[in-house]
Design an enzyme around this catalytic site. Structure first.
Site, mmCIF file in Angstrom:
data_model
loop_
_atom_site.group_PDB
_atom_site.id
_atom_site.type_symbol
_atom_site.label_atom_id
_atom_site.label_comp_id
_atom_site.label_asym_id
_atom_site.label_seq_id
_atom_site.Cartn_x
_atom_site.Cartn_y
_atom_site.Cartn_z
ATOM 1 N N ASP A 12 0.832 -1.215 0.000
ATOM 2 C CA ASP A 12 0.000 0.000 0.000
ATOM 3 C C ASP A 12 0.861 1.259 0.000
ATOM 4 O O ASP A 12 2.033 1.234 0.395
ATOM 5 C CB ASP A 12 -0.911 -0.041 1.242
ATOM 6 C CG ASP A 12 -2.022 0.986 1.160
ATOM 7 O OD1 ASP A 12 -2.433 1.343 0.025
ATOM 8 O OD2 ASP A 12 -2.494 1.436 2.220
ATOM 9 N N GLY A 13 0.236 2.357 -0.438
ATOM 10 C CA GLY A 13 0.882 3.674 -0.355
ATOM 11 C C GLY A 13 1.387 4.206 -1.697
ATOM 12 O O GLY A 13 2.022 5.265 -1.726
ATOM 13 N N ASN A 14 1.070 3.513 -2.778
ATOM 14 C CA ASN A 14 1.547 3.949 -4.101
ATOM 15 C C ASN A 14 1.009 5.327 -4.503
ATOM 16 O O ASN A 14 1.752 6.176 -4.993
ATOM 17 C CB ASN A 14 1.090 2.965 -5.194
ATOM 18 C CG ASN A 14 1.706 1.593 -5.052
ATOM 19 O OD1 ASN A 14 2.624 1.416 -4.264
ATOM 20 N ND2 ASN A 14 1.209 0.634 -5.810
ATOM 21 N N GLY A 15 -0.301 5.504 -4.313
ATOM 22 C CA GLY A 15 -0.960 6.738 -4.763
ATOM 23 C C GLY A 15 -0.424 7.940 -4.010
ATOM 24 O O GLY A 15 -0.055 8.968 -4.613
ATOM 25 N N HIS A 29 1.852 3.423 -8.984
ATOM 26 C CA HIS A 29 1.670 1.983 -9.252
ATOM 27 C C HIS A 29 2.775 1.454 -10.158
ATOM 28 O O HIS A 29 3.278 0.344 -9.973
ATOM 29 C CB HIS A 29 0.302 1.726 -9.909
ATOM 30 C CG HIS A 29 -0.842 2.090 -9.019
ATOM 31 N ND1 HIS A 29 -0.910 1.704 -7.710
ATOM 32 C CD2 HIS A 29 -1.965 2.815 -9.241
ATOM 33 C CE1 HIS A 29 -2.019 2.165 -7.162
ATOM 34 N NE2 HIS A 29 -2.676 2.857 -8.065
ATOM 35 N N SER A 57 -7.783 -5.445 -4.697
ATOM 36 C CA SER A 57 -8.858 -5.999 -3.858
ATOM 37 C C SER A 57 -10.204 -5.900 -4.570
ATOM 38 O O SER A 57 -10.359 -5.111 -5.522
ATOM 39 C CB SER A 57 -8.923 -5.234 -2.526
ATOM 40 O OG SER A 57 -9.502 -3.956 -2.734
ATOM 41 N N GLU A 59 -12.555 -4.442 -3.498
ATOM 42 C CA GLU A 59 -13.016 -3.068 -3.245
ATOM 43 C C GLU A 59 -12.333 -2.061 -4.189
ATOM 44 O O GLU A 59 -12.809 -0.937 -4.351
ATOM 45 C CB GLU A 59 -12.721 -2.670 -1.790
ATOM 46 C CG GLU A 59 -13.583 -3.363 -0.749
ATOM 47 C CD GLU A 59 -13.246 -4.841 -0.528
ATOM 48 O OE1 GLU A 59 -12.072 -5.217 -0.750
ATOM 49 O OE2 GLU A 59 -14.148 -5.611 -0.169
ATOM 50 N N TRP A 61 -12.266 -1.916 -7.267
ATOM 51 C CA TRP A 61 -13.054 -1.581 -8.461
ATOM 52 C C TRP A 61 -13.614 -0.171 -8.383
ATOM 53 O O TRP A 61 -13.948 0.430 -9.395
ATOM 54 C CB TRP A 61 -14.220 -2.566 -8.633
ATOM 55 C CG TRP A 61 -13.797 -3.886 -9.164
ATOM 56 C CD1 TRP A 61 -13.695 -5.044 -8.463
ATOM 57 C CD2 TRP A 61 -13.440 -4.209 -10.514
ATOM 58 N NE1 TRP A 61 -13.276 -6.060 -9.276
ATOM 59 C CE2 TRP A 61 -13.119 -5.575 -10.555
ATOM 60 C CE3 TRP A 61 -13.343 -3.465 -11.696
ATOM 61 C CZ2 TRP A 61 -12.713 -6.225 -11.714
ATOM 62 C CZ3 TRP A 61 -12.937 -4.112 -12.860
ATOM 63 C CH2 TRP A 61 -12.632 -5.473 -12.856
ATOM 64 N N LEU A 123 9.770 -21.443 -3.813
ATOM 65 C CA LEU A 123 8.838 -20.469 -3.224
ATOM 66 C C LEU A 123 7.431 -20.571 -3.820
ATOM 67 O O LEU A 123 7.267 -20.638 -5.039
ATOM 68 C CB LEU A 123 9.397 -19.056 -3.479
ATOM 69 C CG LEU A 123 8.557 -17.888 -2.979
ATOM 70 C CD1 LEU A 123 8.625 -17.769 -1.455
ATOM 71 C CD2 LEU A 123 9.016 -16.568 -3.618
ATOM 72 N N ARG A 181 -4.594 -1.464 9.114
ATOM 73 C CA ARG A 181 -5.785 -2.310 8.963
ATOM 74 C C ARG A 181 -5.455 -3.405 7.967
ATOM 75 O O ARG A 181 -4.444 -3.332 7.253
ATOM 76 C CB ARG A 181 -6.999 -1.497 8.499
ATOM 77 C CG ARG A 181 -6.755 -0.656 7.258
ATOM 78 C CD ARG A 181 -8.030 0.052 6.804
ATOM 79 N NE ARG A 181 -7.745 0.989 5.733
ATOM 80 C CZ ARG A 181 -7.531 2.304 5.908
ATOM 81 N NH1 ARG A 181 -7.599 2.841 7.119
ATOM 82 N NH2 ARG A 181 -7.253 3.085 4.876
ATOM 83 N N GLU A 194 1.385 -12.621 12.953
ATOM 84 C CA GLU A 194 2.035 -11.438 13.496
ATOM 85 C C GLU A 194 1.752 -10.308 12.507
ATOM 86 O O GLU A 194 1.740 -10.538 11.290
ATOM 87 C CB GLU A 194 3.557 -11.649 13.577
ATOM 88 C CG GLU A 194 3.978 -12.707 14.572
ATOM 89 C CD GLU A 194 3.694 -12.299 16.014
ATOM 90 O OE1 GLU A 194 3.767 -11.101 16.329
ATOM 91 O OE2 GLU A 194 3.397 -13.203 16.814
HETATM 92 C C1 IPE Z 1 -1.747 0.260 -3.105
HETATM 93 O O1 IPE Z 1 -1.538 1.621 -3.184
HETATM 94 C C2 IPE Z 1 -2.024 -0.387 -4.420
HETATM 95 C C3 IPE Z 1 -3.417 -0.817 -4.576
HETATM 96 C C4 IPE Z 1 -4.359 -0.708 -3.688
HETATM 97 C C5 IPE Z 1 -3.762 -1.405 -5.823
HETATM 98 P P1 IPE Z 1 -2.730 2.639 -3.149
HETATM 99 O O2 IPE Z 1 -3.159 2.925 -4.535
HETATM 100 O O3 IPE Z 1 -3.825 2.231 -2.240
HETATM 101 O O4 IPE Z 1 -1.999 3.910 -2.569
HETATM 102 P P2 IPE Z 1 -2.540 4.907 -1.454
HETATM 103 O O5 IPE Z 1 -2.897 4.069 -0.272
HETATM 104 O O6 IPE Z 1 -3.720 5.594 -2.027
HETATM 105 O O7 IPE Z 1 -1.395 5.811 -1.199
HETATM 106 C C1 IPE Z 2 -5.502 -2.650 0.114
HETATM 107 O O1 IPE Z 2 -5.159 -1.318 -0.074
HETATM 108 C C2 IPE Z 2 -5.520 -3.379 -1.181
HETATM 109 C C3 IPE Z 2 -4.235 -3.576 -1.834
HETATM 110 C C4 IPE Z 2 -3.063 -3.197 -1.399
HETATM 111 C C5 IPE Z 2 -4.305 -4.268 -3.084
HETATM 112 P P1 IPE Z 2 -6.258 -0.175 -0.186
HETATM 113 O O2 IPE Z 2 -5.513 1.107 -0.278
HETATM 114 O O3 IPE Z 2 -7.216 -0.472 -1.264
HETATM 115 O O4 IPE Z 2 -7.012 -0.304 1.205
HETATM 116 P P2 IPE Z 2 -7.852 0.757 2.011
HETATM 117 O O5 IPE Z 2 -8.870 1.302 1.071
HETATM 118 O O6 IPE Z 2 -6.913 1.814 2.454
HETATM 119 O O7 IPE Z 2 -8.408 -0.013 3.143
HETATM 120 MG MG MG Z 3 -4.164 2.464 -0.281
#
Ligand code: IPE
Ligand code: IPE
Ligand code: MG
Length: 255
Positions: A12-15, A29, A57, A59, A61, A123, A181, A194
């Protein structure tokens, strides 16, 4: 060799990483997808048995269409680029989740990589794509009911009906990007996992940080509901058992 057999990562955290650099989210991404192969390699080097990566996920979509289609394209790009290396490194690959809504050529590619790596013994690499933990459990229950409508479902039945039962329970779940979460990931398998939350965004995540997390968590005591002294007792008993079997085989002089 790590005692953590199954590691799952919420990438997470790409955006936010991209937005902080005044770039569009999809740039995050693209950069994030470049990190995946290094972490796969590193999991292999660390002796981890199974690595499950959350890539999309059920979600997700609800994101803008351009972002969704970029994520689909990046999955395809990863497979085209890495399929030979996965095979060469003895990695057994699988995608979990509902992939029917992906473009036909991507589905074909996924099936091809799953097929060519199916006899690999190294793996167990899993991408969770269009995956939801609740959906996985519901799917498992439905398939068990179809299999035998009169049987009461046990924990063992459910465990073997997950998408990839051979990966087993999750020992460690890592989430990058600072949120704390689990966002519908591995709900069944992570019952005793863990948890490790790092503020590092996925595009900045490195094999060094991964290794440090593994070291840190390997030192934690996992009690599985018992008390500390019971865990110590169990370890002592299992050591005693090992010693006894070495003696009984008359192989002590080799130790
Ligand atoms: C995780 O990064 C990649 C996916 C959910 C596909 P996000 O796109 O959720 O990046 P943030 O959390 O908005 O920074
Ligand atoms: C979880 O990240 C899904 C993936 C990393 C693929 P999200 O960024 O979609 O999750 P929420 O919306 O912060 O819970
Ligand atoms: Mg995210």
């Amino acid at each position: 060799m790590s005692n953590l057999k199954h590691v799952a990562i919420i990438m997470d955290g790409n955006g936010r990483w991209a937005n902080r650099r005044l770039r569009p989210r999809i740039w995050g991404h693209v950069r994030g997808s470049g990190v995946v192969s290094d972490i796969v390699q590193s999991a292999d080097d660390l002796g981890i048995r199974a690595l499950t990566l959350y890539a999309f996920s059920t979600e997700n979509w609800s994101r803008p269409l351009e972002e969704v289609s970029t994520l689909f394209k990046l999955l395809k790009k990863f497979l085209v680029k890495e399929k030979d290396r996965l095979l060469a490194n003895n990695v057994k690959f699988k995608v979990i989740g509902d992939i029917r809504s992906l473009p036909a050529d991507t589905i074909e590619l996924i099936e091809e990589v799953e097929k060519t790596t199916r006899n690999a013994t190294g793996l167990l690499l899993t991408f969770a794509f269009n995956y939801g933990g609740r959906a996985e459990i519901v799917r498992a229950i439905n398939s068990l009911q179809i299999e035998n409508p009169d049987k009461l479902i046990s924990e063992e039945d459910l465990a073997r009906s997950m998408y990839r039962p051979e990966s087993g329970d999750v020992d460690l779940m890592i989430r990058t990007g600072g949120e704390q979460r689990i966002s519908n990931f591995m709900l069944w398998q992570a019952a005793y996992a863990e948890l490790f939350f790092t503020p590092t965004s996925w595009p900045d995540f490195t094999p060094e940080e991964f290794r440090k997390i593994i070291d840190n968590v390997s030192g934690r005591e996992r009690r599985f509901g018992a008390t500390s002294s019971r865990v110590a007792l169990k370890q002592t008993l299992s050591q005693a058992e090992k010693n006894r079997s070495i003696f009984s085989q008359g192989t002590l002089h080799h130790v």
